[in-house]
Design a protein around this motif. Structure first.
Motif, mmCIF file in Angstrom:
data_model
loop_
_atom_site.group_PDB
_atom_site.id
_atom_site.type_symbol
_atom_site.label_atom_id
_atom_site.label_comp_id
_atom_site.label_asym_id
_atom_site.label_seq_id
_atom_site.Cartn_x
_atom_site.Cartn_y
_atom_site.Cartn_z
ATOM 1 N N ARG A 52 -14.646 -4.852 -24.528
ATOM 2 C CA ARG A 52 -13.777 -4.868 -25.704
ATOM 3 C C ARG A 52 -14.337 -5.706 -26.845
ATOM 4 O O ARG A 52 -13.598 -6.260 -27.650
ATOM 5 N N PHE A 53 -15.654 -5.813 -26.905
ATOM 6 C CA PHE A 53 -16.346 -6.576 -27.944
ATOM 7 C C PHE A 53 -15.900 -8.034 -27.997
ATOM 8 O O PHE A 53 -15.988 -8.681 -29.042
ATOM 9 N N LYS A 54 -15.415 -8.538 -26.873
ATOM 10 C CA LYS A 54 -15.038 -9.952 -26.813
ATOM 11 C C LYS A 54 -16.284 -10.813 -26.626
ATOM 12 O O LYS A 54 -17.207 -10.452 -25.886
ATOM 13 N N GLU A 55 -16.316 -11.934 -27.293
ATOM 14 C CA GLU A 55 -17.462 -12.824 -27.194
ATOM 15 C C GLU A 55 -17.619 -13.306 -25.751
ATOM 16 O O GLU A 55 -16.654 -13.634 -25.070
ATOM 17 N N ASP A 56 -18.866 -13.348 -25.294
ATOM 18 C CA ASP A 56 -19.209 -13.843 -23.954
ATOM 19 C C ASP A 56 -18.543 -13.030 -22.845
ATOM 20 O O ASP A 56 -18.272 -13.547 -21.757
ATOM 21 N N ALA A 57 -18.262 -11.738 -23.099
ATOM 22 C CA ALA A 57 -17.600 -10.919 -22.077
ATOM 23 C C ALA A 57 -18.329 -9.597 -21.848
ATOM 24 O O ALA A 57 -17.769 -8.680 -21.274
ATOM 25 N N LYS A 58 -19.584 -9.508 -22.276
ATOM 26 C CA LYS A 58 -20.333 -8.261 -22.174
ATOM 27 C C LYS A 58 -20.901 -8.104 -20.765
ATOM 28 O O LYS A 58 -21.867 -8.764 -20.395
ATOM 29 N N LEU A 59 -20.287 -7.221 -19.985
ATOM 30 C CA LEU A 59 -20.726 -7.000 -18.618
ATOM 31 C C LEU A 59 -21.878 -6.002 -18.574
ATOM 32 O O LEU A 59 -21.915 -5.054 -19.349
ATOM 33 N N PRO A 60 -22.806 -6.177 -17.622
ATOM 34 C CA PRO A 60 -23.850 -5.164 -17.437
ATOM 35 C C PRO A 60 -23.240 -3.835 -17.009
ATOM 36 O O PRO A 60 -22.201 -3.806 -16.333
ATOM 37 N N ILE A 61 -23.882 -2.747 -17.378
ATOM 38 C CA ILE A 61 -23.392 -1.420 -17.002
ATOM 39 C C ILE A 61 -23.307 -1.291 -15.482
ATOM 40 O O ILE A 61 -22.363 -0.689 -14.950
ATOM 41 N N GLU A 62 -24.270 -1.868 -14.767
ATOM 42 C CA GLU A 62 -24.253 -1.791 -13.303
ATOM 43 C C GLU A 62 -22.973 -2.392 -12.736
ATOM 44 O O GLU A 62 -22.368 -1.833 -11.811
ATOM 45 N N THR A 63 -22.554 -3.535 -13.267
ATOM 46 C CA THR A 63 -21.329 -4.178 -12.798
ATOM 47 C C THR A 63 -20.116 -3.304 -13.087
ATOM 48 O O THR A 63 -19.208 -3.183 -12.261
ATOM 49 N N CYS A 64 -20.103 -2.679 -14.259
ATOM 50 C CA CYS A 64 -18.988 -1.790 -14.612
ATOM 51 C C CYS A 64 -18.911 -0.605 -13.646
ATOM 52 O O CYS A 64 -17.813 -0.198 -13.230
ATOM 53 N N ILE A 65 -20.055 -0.055 -13.273
ATOM 54 C CA ILE A 65 -20.071 1.057 -12.321
ATOM 55 C C ILE A 65 -19.525 0.600 -10.973
ATOM 56 O O ILE A 65 -18.699 1.288 -10.351
ATOM 57 N N ASP A 66 -19.975 -0.558 -10.516
ATOM 58 C CA ASP A 66 -19.489 -1.085 -9.235
ATOM 59 C C ASP A 66 -17.979 -1.296 -9.259
ATOM 60 O O ASP A 66 -17.273 -0.930 -8.315
ATOM 61 N N GLU A 67 -17.489 -1.895 -10.329
ATOM 62 C CA GLU A 67 -16.055 -2.187 -10.426
ATOM 63 C C GLU A 67 -15.236 -0.905 -10.541
ATOM 64 O O GLU A 67 -14.154 -0.792 -9.963
ATOM 65 N N ALA A 68 -15.747 0.055 -11.296
ATOM 66 C CA ALA A 68 -15.042 1.331 -11.440
ATOM 67 C C ALA A 68 -14.870 2.003 -10.083
ATOM 68 O O ALA A 68 -13.788 2.519 -9.753
ATOM 69 N N ALA A 69 -15.919 1.994 -9.282
ATOM 70 C CA ALA A 69 -15.843 2.602 -7.954
ATOM 71 C C ALA A 69 -14.886 1.831 -7.054
ATOM 72 O O ALA A 69 -14.084 2.423 -6.324
ATOM 73 N N ARG A 70 -14.970 0.517 -7.112
ATOM 74 C CA ARG A 70 -14.098 -0.311 -6.265
ATOM 75 C C ARG A 70 -12.628 -0.069 -6.584
ATOM 76 O O ARG A 70 -11.780 -0.026 -5.687
ATOM 77 N N MET A 71 -12.308 0.127 -7.865
ATOM 78 C CA MET A 71 -10.923 0.324 -8.283
ATOM 79 C C MET A 71 -10.412 1.741 -8.007
ATOM 80 O O MET A 71 -9.203 1.963 -8.027
ATOM 81 N N GLY A 72 -11.333 2.695 -7.812
ATOM 82 C CA GLY A 72 -10.904 4.049 -7.477
ATOM 83 C C GLY A 72 -11.015 5.071 -8.587
ATOM 84 O O GLY A 72 -10.407 6.146 -8.508
ATOM 85 N N PHE A 73 -11.811 4.792 -9.617
ATOM 86 C CA PHE A 73 -12.029 5.781 -10.674
ATOM 87 C C PHE A 73 -12.948 6.890 -10.180
ATOM 88 O O PHE A 73 -13.745 6.702 -9.249
ATOM 89 N N ASP A 74 -12.856 8.037 -10.823
ATOM 90 C CA ASP A 74 -13.699 9.174 -10.475
ATOM 91 C C ASP A 74 -15.043 9.145 -11.195
ATOM 92 O O ASP A 74 -16.009 9.755 -10.724
ATOM 93 N N ALA A 75 -15.093 8.487 -12.342
ATOM 94 C CA ALA A 75 -16.284 8.582 -13.186
ATOM 95 C C ALA A 75 -16.332 7.397 -14.142
ATOM 96 O O ALA A 75 -15.359 6.644 -14.291
ATOM 97 N N VAL A 76 -17.489 7.265 -14.801
ATOM 98 C CA VAL A 76 -17.723 6.180 -15.756
ATOM 99 C C VAL A 76 -18.273 6.772 -17.049
ATOM 100 O O VAL A 76 -19.163 7.624 -17.028
ATOM 101 N N GLU A 77 -17.703 6.319 -18.157
ATOM 102 C CA GLU A 77 -18.221 6.639 -19.483
ATOM 103 C C GLU A 77 -18.975 5.417 -19.985
ATOM 104 O O GLU A 77 -18.442 4.300 -19.960
ATOM 105 N N ILE A 78 -20.194 5.612 -20.440
ATOM 106 C CA ILE A 78 -21.040 4.488 -20.866
ATOM 107 C C ILE A 78 -20.974 4.322 -22.375
ATOM 108 O O ILE A 78 -21.131 5.285 -23.131
#
Length: 318
Positions: A52-78
């Motif tokens: 969300r363009f928050k300062e000091d909150a930019k997660l790597p794409i790899e982490t976002c993919i891992d978290e998306a899968a853990r939470m139960g999403f079907d897909a990831v938009e980059i």
């Protein structure tokens, strides 16, 4: 020569008619089958939701993919701006990360600005867009969010949001000038999109995409199946439902906003059951990608958002 939308859909209709005739002959001796209920829409999450363009909150794409899968999403938009590297080896690692996690990479969200009288600036943005199309192709992503860009007369994005997305035109120029620049620029991106099989989705964003009429004017002028609409549920700040429905027939991708904890810039009280119903009426079966834009911690807000979208866009009842 690029295929026009009319040619594309005519060819598709002919092929579909031939297939239907063959299938009908094969099925003549079989009993009719009652169609199953609809499967609902696959739910994705944009990597933007974690940042969300928050300062000091930019997660790597790899982490976002891992978290998306853990939470139960079907897909990831980059979100392209969130990518730390666009080197070929890194792109392949992201594809593998998604595979191992059992999620699809369904969309690439990009930024470009064609609202400039300077041909060099427009060409720079055309080159950037064509490069992003190649990135989407390398990642196996079938659709890419694009926008018109803004006039650039606002001091910053906060000022633009304070003015509800409305900003003055450049002095001495008209909307008609702007539409010509945008349409001419997108025409130069269509060959790359067709070659790579990446459908561009023009978002109802700011600039000339602020209204459904503006989005449709550009799509109809281009007249190509490779430029359609990315429908953002949160970018019509007043009376959204009729406006969303105007774009539904052209929609190939949906970005769904939520605002748990209050919006970073603004909050909307969106009726997702109503939105799902209107999209269903227009036959939309594609991805619904969460763009969480609230101030609550993403660790709790994103799962809440997933539950909300699953409930609204889940399987249809028989």
């Amino acid at each position: 020569m690029p295929t026009s939308r009319r040619q594309f859909f005519a060819q598709t209709a002919i092929a579909a008619g031939a297939s239907a005739a063959i299938a009908a002959k094969a099925d003549e001796a079989q009993q009719p089958v009652t169609p199953a209920p609809g499967r609902g829409n696959p739910i994705a999450v944009s990597t933007y939701s974690f940042w969300r363009f928050k300062e000091d909150a930019k997660l790597p794409i790899e982490t976002c993919i891992d978290e998306a899968a853990r939470m139960g999403f079907d897909a990831v938009e980059i979100l392209q701006m969130q990518m730390e590297s666009e080197e070929p080896a890194q792109l392949q690692r992201l594809k593998q990360r998604a595979l191992i996690n059992g999620v699809s990479l369904c969309g690439l969200s990009t930024h470009q600005g064609f609202l400039s009288p300077d041909p060099a600036i427009r060409q720079k943005n055309i080159d950037h867009t064509n490069r992003a199309i190649e990135l989407a192709y390398a990642l196996g992503i079938p659709t890419m969010r694009v926008n018109t860009g803004r006039w650039g007369t606002s001091k910053d994005f906060d000022e633009l949001m304070a003015n509800r997305g409305i900003e003055p035109r450049l002095e001495g120029y008209s909307d008609d000038d702007g539409f010509k620049w945008v349409i001419d620029s997108f025409e130069k991106c269509i060959p790359a999109a067709e070659k790579c099989g990446v459908t561009l989705g023009l978002e109802n964003h700011w600039g000339l995409g602020l209204t459904p009429e503006g989005v449709l004017r550009i799509i109809k002028a281009i007249d190509s199946p490779w430029l359609r609409c990315t429908l953002d549920t949160g970018n019509f700040l007043e009376d959204p439902y009729d406006r969303l429905e105007m774009l539904a027939p052209e929609t190939v991708f949906v970005q769904a906003k939520t605002y748990f904890g209050g919006g970073v810039w603004y909050s909307l009280d969106l009726d997702y059951t109503r939105i799902a119903d209107l999209l269903r009426r227009h036959g939309y079966r594609g991805y619904v990608s969460l763009e969480f834009e609230g101030n609550e911690d993403w660790r709790t807000a994103i799962p809440q958002s997933l539950s909300l979208l699953r409930s609204a866009f889940g399987s249809e009842q028989a």
